[in-house]
Motif scaffolding. Structure first.
Motif, mmCIF file in Angstrom:
data_model
loop_
_atom_site.group_PDB
_atom_site.id
_atom_site.type_symbol
_atom_site.label_atom_id
_atom_site.label_comp_id
_atom_site.label_asym_id
_atom_site.label_seq_id
_atom_site.Cartn_x
_atom_site.Cartn_y
_atom_site.Cartn_z
ATOM 1 N N PHE A 94 -53.328 12.163 -28.197
ATOM 2 C CA PHE A 94 -53.922 10.919 -27.708
ATOM 3 C C PHE A 94 -52.992 10.240 -26.699
ATOM 4 O O PHE A 94 -53.419 9.848 -25.610
ATOM 5 C CB PHE A 94 -54.212 9.980 -28.883
ATOM 6 N N MET A 95 -51.727 10.107 -27.057
ATOM 7 C CA MET A 95 -50.765 9.454 -26.163
ATOM 8 C C MET A 95 -50.659 10.200 -24.842
ATOM 9 O O MET A 95 -50.608 9.591 -23.775
ATOM 10 C CB MET A 95 -49.386 9.390 -26.825
ATOM 11 N N ASN A 96 -50.611 11.527 -24.917
ATOM 12 C CA ASN A 96 -50.461 12.353 -23.718
ATOM 13 C C ASN A 96 -51.637 12.188 -22.760
ATOM 14 O O ASN A 96 -51.489 12.374 -21.556
ATOM 15 C CB ASN A 96 -50.299 13.820 -24.124
ATOM 16 N N ASP A 97 -52.800 11.836 -23.277
ATOM 17 C CA ASP A 97 -53.987 11.652 -22.442
ATOM 18 C C ASP A 97 -54.081 10.263 -21.808
ATOM 19 O O ASP A 97 -54.950 10.028 -20.972
ATOM 20 C CB ASP A 97 -55.260 11.920 -23.254
ATOM 21 N N LEU A 98 -53.198 9.353 -22.207
ATOM 22 C CA LEU A 98 -53.235 8.003 -21.629
ATOM 23 C C LEU A 98 -52.667 8.015 -20.218
ATOM 24 O O LEU A 98 -51.703 8.731 -19.928
ATOM 25 C CB LEU A 98 -52.436 7.031 -22.502
ATOM 26 N N LYS A 99 -53.247 7.209 -19.344
ATOM 27 C CA LYS A 99 -52.782 7.195 -17.953
ATOM 28 C C LYS A 99 -51.367 6.635 -17.824
ATOM 29 O O LYS A 99 -50.703 6.850 -16.816
ATOM 30 C CB LYS A 99 -53.761 6.438 -17.057
ATOM 31 N N GLN A 157 -45.188 6.805 -17.678
ATOM 32 C CA GLN A 157 -44.333 5.623 -17.702
ATOM 33 C C GLN A 157 -43.688 5.377 -19.068
ATOM 34 O O GLN A 157 -42.539 4.962 -19.150
ATOM 35 C CB GLN A 157 -45.180 4.414 -17.311
ATOM 36 N N PHE A 158 -44.416 5.636 -20.141
ATOM 37 C CA PHE A 158 -43.949 5.272 -21.477
ATOM 38 C C PHE A 158 -43.649 6.469 -22.382
ATOM 39 O O PHE A 158 -43.320 6.293 -23.555
ATOM 40 C CB PHE A 158 -44.985 4.375 -22.167
ATOM 41 N N SER A 159 -43.750 7.684 -21.854
ATOM 42 C CA SER A 159 -43.661 8.882 -22.701
ATOM 43 C C SER A 159 -42.326 9.034 -23.428
ATOM 44 O O SER A 159 -42.295 9.525 -24.550
ATOM 45 C CB SER A 159 -43.939 10.137 -21.879
ATOM 46 N N ARG A 160 -41.250 8.622 -22.808
ATOM 47 C CA ARG A 160 -39.946 8.775 -23.477
ATOM 48 C C ARG A 160 -39.908 8.016 -24.791
ATOM 49 O O ARG A 160 -39.559 8.563 -25.834
ATOM 50 C CB ARG A 160 -38.800 8.340 -22.570
#
Length: 175
Positions: free
Chosen positions: A146-151, A155-158
């Motif tokens: 789910f997180m990986n699919d967010l636009k 920016q926030f993946s780390r």
């Protein structure tokens, strides 16, 4: 108010992810409408967002107020202490981060239950019948997908990846 010990443990862990006030422009949770650039940008503190609590003074929110909100609006809505503590913590942490509906949907997908986002006896039964480790691994995979699919992933993946990695470690501790 006296809280159950398992709630206190979950709260202390989650607040470690959510503790500081932030008011980043691109975070939709910081906006009272949940839409970047629309409404009032009030920020997020202790994981309590302007999007979910538009009438709350987010910047002035105290830790005790956040604890009360976490208990009332998240812990109790997720069935309290009815699930295995490892599963319950993951559900609780995701509810703070993504909202109760989505956190429950992740749980339902993880336990092969109807993924309608509503926690009730059928969801609880499905989770209790499933292997705890299977539910935990699948849950965190659903969450990461789910997180990986967010636009805003780039920016926030780390920070999000660090949170999931810590939660994997906590699964081992709790199970």
């Amino acid at each position: 108010m006296t809280y159950p010990q398992d709630f206190i443990t979950a709260f202390d862990r989650t607040i470690g992810h959510e503790g500081k006030y932030q008011n980043h422009y691109d975070d939709r949770g910081n906006w009272t409408t949940g839409i970047v650039g629309k409404g009032v940008r009030k920020g997020t503190k202790y994981g309590i967002s302007a999007m979910s609590y538009p009438d709350l003074n987010i910047k002035a929110l105290t830790l005790d107020q956040a604890r009360e909100i976490y208990y009332r609006d998240f812990w109790c809505k997720l069935g309290g202490s009815k699930l295995h503590k490892a599963v319950l913590y993951q559900l609780f942490d995701a509810a703070i981060n993504h909202g109760v509906w989505r956190a429950v949907q992740f749980l339902q997908l993880s336990a092969d239950a109807k993924a309608d986002g509503y926690y009730g006896p059928l969801t609880e039964h499905a989770v209790k019948q499933a292997d705890v480790n299977d539910v935990l691994f699948r849950y965190l995979a659903e969450r990461l997908d789910f997180m990986n699919d967010l636009k805003t992933w780039a920016q926030f993946s780390r920070g999000w990846s660090e949170r999931i990695a810590l939660n994997l470690r906590l699964c081992a501790v709790d199970n």
